[in-house]
Design an enzyme around this catalytic site. Structure first.
Site: not given
Lengths: 635, 300
Positions: A31, A467, A540
């Site tokens: 600016v 999991l 994975s």
């Protein structure tokens, strides 16, 4: 006014309008550098402001009082109420003006470091950049950062406007000093060429008219330069490429592929290839509502009909058969991170490239770039507004070209799958195709086949996915005892073995999963080559991750076992408080908690704690190996 | 060698945007206001999908106070181009006999236009709506994205817009959210007229000058399109040669005196115009930053 005269004069006027080209340019600078003032000045001087807008500007200028009695052009440009209150430009704004020679779209972006993403957005659409430098201050870190970004985004035409010359007494010496230092910097970042102009946006010097105060400057004014700079697109000289956006099939007798030509020209009769299929055909027709074309140019939206009925769908690429791009599913890419939420390496993102959206995982950055010093710094992730280089892995090979060679073939965005936010922009630098390590079987006398015979087993990788605490290692351990008893030679690879050894340089918390996954797969492959049956036990969670592993290990040697224990049960089995920590947000990137677990679509074997004890699961897998003829059950 | 003119560049860009929406949205619609920008957008949609007919419906939110000639033109286009046009009017507004003078232009516009639009989008489950807004129209629009996301309640959050990189549009959204798409974002008013001329696109005759009955209020010429407009004491409609630069609800749309009866003359006038296009719209003057506020609330 006489109608005939108007018709004639307007016709000739429209004729001159027809000949106009379109130039999009971005203005960079903070600016304080006077960017809004410059744009306001361009709009004002090109007589594109209407009386009501000027009246409003006068009223606004008096109210804000920043320029005494003069017009404050910046007020013209700062649009949204919130940013007018803050006095900063927070977004990308588009302004329009025209001269006798050209139509212009000005892309106005904020300059502060926290808005690097906005600047990059603007630069991605620009053909030219105007960099504003405050003559009093000289090159700032901002100027450098902006130069780096516009250059990285392939904006080849750069204008360095040394502004506020009125505040340094229009000093030629000061101007040349700044230009010299910019030239030195430009060389460093690889900016081939730039045009420097001394200006005062506030006073109007060298904007439209030559400045009387700077007789020593002999070059073009800013407008003269914008009017005449060559903008012939390099896309024209490149080979033909078009992403198919939409298959146009109104009835059985018409089948066309609609898209916008990305690069090169296409003529009726040209031999073209559809990718990724590789099927070839010829251009039968280039259809438009206004009549068929003989040829189409880059940037033109057309519908192409082919002489053969080959299978082409949205997202596919039509390209010149003589010069088709290669395919890859692994790219080294420059990323600019645009989201408050940092890059999560290993997490699955959506990648939009061309007209297709595919799954992608990002490896941890090779390095990040300090845009102020250009130094490469090591980084585990990328935060908002940070730029870095990473490997991007995608679910299937696609045609591509490096960004520097072909913008449309090498640019992509990353999308967060859960929030749908656009989180990063990406520029492909080069192919980083995963290559599997091939043992030189021709030179070595003992090969995989011989080892396999000696051990009386066919070496495979049993890829357990599921999991955490679903029981992968327990099942594999039970199976290993069973295999050992059967005289087979196996090896169990799990998180403990990897993270404490080969992958100890990777960050577990930040889940450098893709790289770890790649290493795991390479180890499995080596062990298979050594004749062993490998049991690999890693969460994975992503399809893409497992697909890459499968490719490294080889289709024939990869057996996918889904340990399908539900999350509640896995959590119940957790004896370490792992899930509790994850639930409290103390550890991140945990499949099932804050990351999705992508269950395999067609696993070879499915087992799970809900349905099988570990021993039962192990027996089931053992039987399957026997059934497949991979091992022989002893008497 | 053939090169693309700036209008060809803009045309191809708009077609590219429309095709992306068609490919990615489940149930797109095109907002058809019957004005000149809608006329151009409609023309571009025909080009984008030809020889296939426009593969989505058009939606006209009828506030009951549109110029009669607009309605006649809409029906003519429906017939000539065999268009699928859905017309929706807010039934609650009709029931309350909603009009700009008894309720004020703000309340009227909100009920008949903004609420009417939301109702129609919800009723038909449209998840993407094309609009003819241009960035050159007004300051807050200069920052509008091409793809503008709306929450389930159709709200617009100017601080939380997605970056738009290259021409890679991210059209993904959650169930219930919708996108407003502006394929004319980069066109200027002048481009629109030039394109209408070049492509010979039909537009509502109200854009051409003719003798029409008007009254003058606060310096604005308002056309007396039917007998519903309450005349103030001492006010008598007078015949003036006028035309319109933008079209909307007749009590809220200012006319300008003009002799322009052909497109070249309109272009001529636009070239030397001294006031901006939206000056003719009464609602923009209501308050500073009014357009931004209206947009946040779901006005197009």
């Amino acid at each position: 006014m006489d109608i005939a005269t108007t018709q004639a004069s307007v016709d000739s006027y429209i004729q001159t309008q027809e000949d106009k080209s379109l130039l999009r340019f971005i203005t960079c600078g903070s600016v304080d550098d006077g960017k809004s003032t410059l744009i306001g000045r361009l709009l004002y001087e090109s007589k594109l402001l209407f009386e009501d807008q000027i009246a409003a500007l006068k009223a606004d200028s008096i109210r804000s009082g920043t320029q005494g009695d003069d017009l404050d052009f910046a007020l013209l440009v700062d649009g949204l109420a919130s940013e007018r209150e803050q006095g900063i430009t927070i977004d990308v704004a588009y302004r329009f003006f025209s001269t006798k020679a050209r139509k212009f779209i000005v892309i106005d972006t904020p300059g502060h470091e926290q808005y690097t993403r906005n600047m990059a957005t603007g630069a991605s659409q620009a053909q030219l950049a105007v960099l504003l430098v405050d003559a009093r201050l000289g090159l700032s870190t901002q100027t450098k950062r902006h130069s780096y970004i516009v250059n990285a985004l392939g904006v080849k035409r750069i204008v360095v406007a040394i502004n506020k010359m009125d505040l340094v007494n229009y000093s030629q010496e000061r101007y040349e000093e700044i230009i010299a230092s910019y030239r030195e910097f430009a060389d460093k970042i690889g900016v081939a060429d730039f045009t420097a102009i001394p200006v005062s946006a506030l006073k109007g010097d060298n904007i439209i008219e030559k400045s009387a105060a700077m007789p020593w400057y002999e070059g073009d004014t800013l407008i003269e330069h914008l009017n005449t700079v060559p903008i012939g697109e390099t896309a024209n000289a490149q080979p033909f490429r078009m992403h198919v956006q939409w298959v146009n099939r109104p009835h059985l007798d018409f089948r066309g592929f609609s898209g916008r030509v990305a690069s090169g020209q296409v003529h009726v009769g040209d031999k073209i290839t559809a990718l990724p299929s590789g099927k070839q055909s010829r251009v039968a027709k280039i259809f438009t509502m206004d009549g068929d074309l003989d040829m189409a140019l880059p940037g033109e939206s057309v519908t192409i009909c082919l002489t053969d009925e080959i299978d082409v769908s949205r997202g596919d690429l039509l390209c010149s058969s003589a010069n088709a791009p290669t395919l890859s599913d692994r790219f080294e890419s420059r990323l600019l991170w645009m989201s408050e939420e940092a890059l999560r390496p290993g997490q699955s993102y959506l990648m939009k490239i061309g007209a297709q959206t595919i799954n992608a995982t990002i490896s941890p950055p090779k390095y990040a770039i300090d845009v102020n010093t250009l130094a490469h710094i090591s980084a585990k992730t990328l935060n908002l507004n940070e730029i870095g280089v990473s490997i991007v892995n995608i679910e299937k090979p696609i045609p591509f070209e490096p960004y520097t060679l072909n913008k449309e073939m090498g640019s992509f965005i990353l999308i967060n799958r859960l929030t749908n936010a656009t989180v990063a922009m990406g520029l492909i630098e080069k192919d980083a195709q995963t290559t599997s390590i091939e043992l030189r079987t021709d030179e070595l006398s003992i090969d995989r086949g011989l080892r396999s015979e000696q051990k009386n087993q066919k070496p495979v990788t049993l890829w357990f996915t599921g999991l955490k605490w679903s029981g992968k290692t327990f099942i594999a351990n039970a199976l290993e005892r069973r295999l050992f008893a059967n005289g087979n030679h196996s090896f169990l690879l799990d998180a403990d073995t990897m993270w404490k050894g080969l992958s100890e340089d990777l960050d577990y918390v930040d889940a450098d999963r893709t790289e770890n996954s790649r290493r795991v797969a390479q180890v499995c492959k080596l062990m298979n080559d050594a004749g062993l049956i490998v049991q690999s036990c890693f969460t994975s969670a992503f399809t893409s991750e497992r697909r890459i592993s499968r490719r490294i290990i080889g289709d024939d040697s990869f057996i996918e076992i889904h340990v399908n224990t539900p999350l509640e049960l896995s959590e119940a089995h957790d004896t370490t408080g792992f899930y509790k920590k994850a639930r409290r947000g103390e550890i991140l990137n945990i499949a099932g908690i804050d990351l999705p677990y992508e269950a395999p679509e067609n696993p070879d074997i499915v087992v799970g704690s809900q349905t099988h004890s570990y021993e039962e699961a192990a027996q089931l897998i053992f039987d399957e190996l026997v059934k497949r003829g991979l091992i022989t059950k002893l008497g | 060698m053939r090169t693309l003119t700036h209008l060809q560049v803009l045309e191809s860009e708009s077609m590219h945007i429309m095709r992306e929406v068609m490919a990615e949205a489940e149930n797109p619609v095109m907002l058809y206001s019957v004005g000149k920008d809608s006329a151009v957008m409609l023309h571009l949609a025909r080009k984008a999908f030809s020889p296939t007919k426009i593969p989505f419906p058009l939606l006209h939110v009828d506030t009951t106070f549109k110029f009669r000639e607009m309605i006649a033109f809409r029906e003519k286009m429906r017939k000539d181009l065999d268009l699928n046009i859905i017309v929706h009017t807010n039934p609650d507004g009709v029931e309350q006999n909603m009009n700009p003078w008894d309720f004020g232009s703000d309340v009227y516009t909100d009920v008949m236009k903004t609420q009417g639009l939301k109702q129609a989008l919800d009723m038909h489950g449209f998840d993407a709506a094309f609009g003819g807004a241009r960035r050159d129209e007004e300051k807050s629009r200069a920052k509008e994205r091409v793809f503008s996301f709306r929450t389930r309640s159709h709200q617009w959050d100017p601080k939380n817009q997605r970056p738009e990189l290259w021409s890679l549009y991210n059209a993904r959204k959650h169930q219930g959210e919708s996108i407003r798409v502006f394929p004319l974002s980069n066109w200027t008013e002048f481009d629109i007229w030039q394109y209408i001329y070049q492509e010979n696109i039909p537009i509502v005759p109200l854009y051409f000058a003719a003798e029409r009955p008007v009254v003058e209020r606060n310096g604005v010429l308002i056309m007396v399109d039917d007998d519903r407009l309450p005349l103030l004491p001492g006010e008598t409609p007078m015949m003036k040669r006028i035309r319109f630069r933008t079209l909307g609800c007749y009590p809220l749309t200012g006319a300008q005196e003009s002799d322009a009866v052909t497109l070249p003359q309109i272009i001529q006038e636009t070239m030397i115009a001294k006031v901006s296009e939206r000056q003719g719209r009464v609602i923009d003057h209501d308050q500073s930053a009014s357009m931004e506020k209206k947009k946040r609330e779901g006005y197009f």
